[in-house]
Design a protein around this motif. Structure first.
Motif, short mmCIF file in Angstrom:
data_model
loop_
_atom_site.label_atom_id
_atom_site.label_comp_id
_atom_site.label_asym_id
_atom_site.label_seq_id
_atom_site.Cartn_x
_atom_site.Cartn_y
_atom_site.Cartn_z
N CYS A 53 0.86 -1.13 0.00
CA CYS A 53 0.00 -0.10 -0.02
C CYS A 53 0.83 1.19 0.02
O CYS A 53 1.97 1.13 0.37
CB CYS A 53 -0.90 -0.04 1.21
SG CYS A 53 0.01 0.44 2.74
N GLN A 76 -2.31 6.74 -2.68
CA GLN A 76 -3.27 5.53 -2.12
C GLN A 76 -4.61 6.07 -2.06
O GLN A 76 -5.47 5.67 -2.61
CB GLN A 76 -2.87 4.84 -0.80
CG GLN A 76 -3.80 3.73 -0.77
CD GLN A 76 -3.69 2.52 -1.40
OE1 GLN A 76 -2.24 2.02 -1.44
NE2 GLN A 76 -4.68 1.74 -1.77
N CYS A 118 -0.56 -1.20 -7.82
CA CYS A 118 -1.02 -0.67 -6.69
C CYS A 118 -1.81 -1.79 -5.84
O CYS A 118 -2.45 -2.70 -6.25
CB CYS A 118 -2.24 0.54 -7.23
SG CYS A 118 -3.63 -0.34 -8.14
#
Length: 318
Positions: A106, A254, A296
């Motif tokens: 993350c 994020q 991601c």
């Protein structure tokens, strides 16, 4: 003991020459004891330092979907305590239930990896617990800091926009009790909507080291700062600094990614990232919420994209 064969996650080719430290890191990950009491998402990690020191770590959860530590943070902290900052991590491995997939740290963990590992020599490995194909990716592939500069009408639009004005104001009003010259540069952020509404976000630190980052703050303002349903038609995110080209924290990237994955389906654009513009002193660079966060960790990858979109949809019910 399980056995693994290794695949280059970038080229998809088999790796014939295997660093024995990769196996050591996976074995260390198998010993970790994650406690994901809310998510049930186990992150069992192991790591090896430059000198061969081995550490184990995992994720532990608390409060309202918050964490004590993520797996990556845990092994970094363990290595710092046991071996010191002069012997940084060169291998991080995860032992999971499935494979062969590229590991997806993350944003917050990427900030820790960037600061505390030997990034130029780092390998990140995702291996199934029971053996088989393990995927290895160089650490630097998870980071992106070079973007396309824009010119002409597109640049003029950003430089003359209310979003840029508000993002710069957010930079000026940032608050942090511990900010020093060694701190990463502060920036401001703004979410611009098609109807002209703009929601800015500024950095706010606290003495307990749990800051609100600018994009996250802008998202909070977007959610709670208006009842106008038409604001769901988001146009772009603008990040700006009067001092430097904004170096946006990966934790903030994020937040931007998850915001885009939530809002775009409501606008009939599922899977399409939001444009992001980085501005400073007459220069404007373009990226998007997907591009600037390679490999991601995404709601979509966990099958939660509909749940996330549903959490935003109720904002626009009259």
């Amino acid at each position: 003991m399980p056995k693994w064969n290794f695949i280059n996650g970038l080229t998809k080719q088999a790796i014939d020459s295997v660093d024995p430290r990769w196996i050591s890191a996976i074995k260390a990950a198998l010993k970790s004891k994650a406690t994901p009491v809310q998510s049930n998402y186990h992150v069992n990690a192991g790591a090896v330092t430059r000198s061969g020191g081995i550490v184990t770590g995992s994720n532990h959860e608390m409060a309202i979907t918050d964490t004590i530590t993520h797996g990556e943070e845990a092994v970094i902290a363990a290595a710092l305590e046991k071996y010191g900052s002069g012997d940084p991590i060169q291998v991080i491995a995860f032992a999971g239930a499935e494979g062969p997939d590229i590991a997806s740290p993350c944003g917050n963990c990427r900030d820790a990896i960037w600061q505390y590992t030997d990034l130029n020599n780092l390998m990140i490995i995702n291996a199934p617990r029971t053996g088989g194909a393990a995927v290895a990716v160089p650490g630097h592939a998870y980071f992106m800091g070079t973007f396309d500069e824009i010119y002409g009408e597109e640049k003029a639009e950003i430089l003359g926009s209310g979003a840029l004005e508000q993002a710069l104001k957010a930079e000026r009003t940032a608050y942090g009790a511990y900010l020093t010259k060694a701190s990463p540069g502060i920036y401001g952020a703004a979410i611009a909507c098609e109807n002209g509404l703009v929601f800015r976000g500024s950095y706010r630190g606290d003495v307990a080291y749990h800051p609100d980052l600018p994009i996250s703050a802008a998202i909070a303002n977007f959610r709670d700062g208006s009842d106008v349903p038409e604001r769901k038609h988001v146009k772009m995110i603008v990040v700006a600094s009067a001092v430097n080209i904004p170096n946006v924290m990966y934790k903030d990237r994020q937040h931007a990614l998850e915001f885009a994955e939530a809002i775009q389906p409501l606008n009939g654009r599922p899977g399409i990232p939001l444009p992001v513009y980085l501005a400073n002193a007459g220069h404007v660079f373009r990226t998007d919420t997907n591009e600037w966060l390679p490999f991601c960790f995404s709601p979509k990858h966990l099958g939660l994209e509909k749940a996330i979109a549903g959490g935003y949809e109720k904002l626009f019910r009259k």
